[in-house]
Design an enzyme around this catalytic site. Sequence first.
Site, PDB file in Angstrom:
ATOM      1  CG  ASP A  98      -2.004   0.943   1.308  1.00 35.11           C
ATOM      2  OD1 ASP A  98      -1.923   1.942   0.583  1.00 35.11           O
ATOM      3  OD2 ASP A  98      -2.944   0.785   2.094  1.00 35.11           O
TER       4      ASP A  98
ATOM      5  CG  ASP B  51      -6.990  -8.504   8.415  1.00 34.02           C
ATOM      6  OD1 ASP B  51      -6.009  -8.159   7.731  1.00 34.02           O
ATOM      7  OD2 ASP B  51      -7.230  -8.011   9.535  1.00 34.02           O
TER       8      ASP B  51
HETATM    9  P1  IMP Z   1       1.782  -0.464   3.861  1.00 39.19           P
HETATM   10  O1  IMP Z   1       2.834  -0.568   4.934  1.00 39.19           O
HETATM   11  O2  IMP Z   1       1.032   0.825   3.897  1.00 39.19           O
HETATM   12  O3  IMP Z   1       2.332  -0.767   2.460  1.00 39.19           O
HETATM   13  O4  IMP Z   1       0.672  -1.536   4.176  1.00 39.19           O
HETATM   14  C1  IMP Z   1       0.941  -2.861   4.028  1.00 39.19           C
HETATM   15  C2  IMP Z   1       0.083  -3.733   4.913  1.00 39.19           C
HETATM   16  O5  IMP Z   1      -1.176  -3.121   5.242  1.00 39.19           O
HETATM   17  C3  IMP Z   1      -0.264  -4.985   4.178  1.00 39.19           C
HETATM   18  O6  IMP Z   1       0.708  -5.994   4.388  1.00 39.19           O
HETATM   19  C4  IMP Z   1      -1.632  -5.344   4.714  1.00 39.19           C
HETATM   20  O7  IMP Z   1      -1.501  -6.137   5.871  1.00 39.19           O
HETATM   21  C5  IMP Z   1      -2.246  -4.013   5.075  1.00 39.19           C
HETATM   22  N1  IMP Z   1      -3.145  -3.508   4.003  1.00 39.19           N
HETATM   23  C6  IMP Z   1      -2.895  -2.523   3.114  1.00 39.19           C
HETATM   24  N2  IMP Z   1      -3.919  -2.319   2.277  1.00 39.19           N
HETATM   25  C7  IMP Z   1      -4.882  -3.204   2.644  1.00 39.19           C
HETATM   26  C8  IMP Z   1      -6.196  -3.512   2.139  1.00 39.19           C
HETATM   27  O8  IMP Z   1      -6.724  -2.938   1.160  1.00 39.19           O
HETATM   28  N3  IMP Z   1      -6.868  -4.515   2.778  1.00 39.19           N
HETATM   29  C9  IMP Z   1      -6.347  -5.207   3.839  1.00 39.19           C
HETATM   30  N4  IMP Z   1      -5.110  -4.954   4.332  1.00 39.19           N
HETATM   31  C10 IMP Z   1      -4.383  -3.967   3.740  1.00 39.19           C
END
Ligand code: IMP
Length: 180
Positions: free
Chosen positions: A107, A163
């Site tokens: 994300d 989730d």
């Molecule tokens: P980041 O650190 O912002 O890249 O987020 C990564 C983590 O957030 C992922 O490994 C997921 O566990 C969670 N995540 C991000 N987007 C989503 C989503 O749309 N649905 C569910 N979990 C998400």
Amino acid sequence: MERIKLHDKEFKICIPYEQIMESIKKVANKMNSDYADKDAPIFLAVLNGSFMFAADLMKFITFNCEISFIKLSSYSGTGTTGTVKEMIGLSTPIKGRNVVIVEDIVDTGGTVEVLHKLVSDAGAADIKICTLLLKPEAYKKDIPVDYTAISIPNDFIVGYGLDYDELGRNYKDIYVLEPK
Ligand code: IMP
Ligand code: MG
């Protein structure tokens, strides 16, 4: 199932299982040619979200490899908390190894950044990132995401390991949050 309800929210199907598997097969084939002549890498799957993806990905891999698991946490509900905590650390020595980090979804990239540093500090020779899902509009980091199965818009999705407050991981299709 067309629709699921998790806690207070409703989700509708957006990526069916068959399409997920086709995308995984493609990414695995790319790896199969990239790693054919390399030292056996270690896949480092990030729990909990990537358990289903990692299991299906492995079945299409045709070179020798190892798999290990790491657990981090950054999310609470449907928004990122901005902090990433390491919960189960590296259990395998990875000094000098080729490492493939296996994520369910990238994300903002905060998690990938932390993981990359962790693996790099542990002395990995080469680090590649592999993710089932990427939100290109949200990704803010410079670390290259080497293998992406599916790129998606900036929506909140669940299913196939992902989730909403721990519910939804068991569904084989991917669902998107329905606007109220
Ligand atoms: P980041 O650190 O912002 O890249 O987020 C990564 C983590 O957030 C992922 O490994 C997921 O566990 C969670 N995540 C991000 N987007 C989503 C989503 O749309 N649905 C569910 N979990 C998400
Ligand atoms: Mg995750």
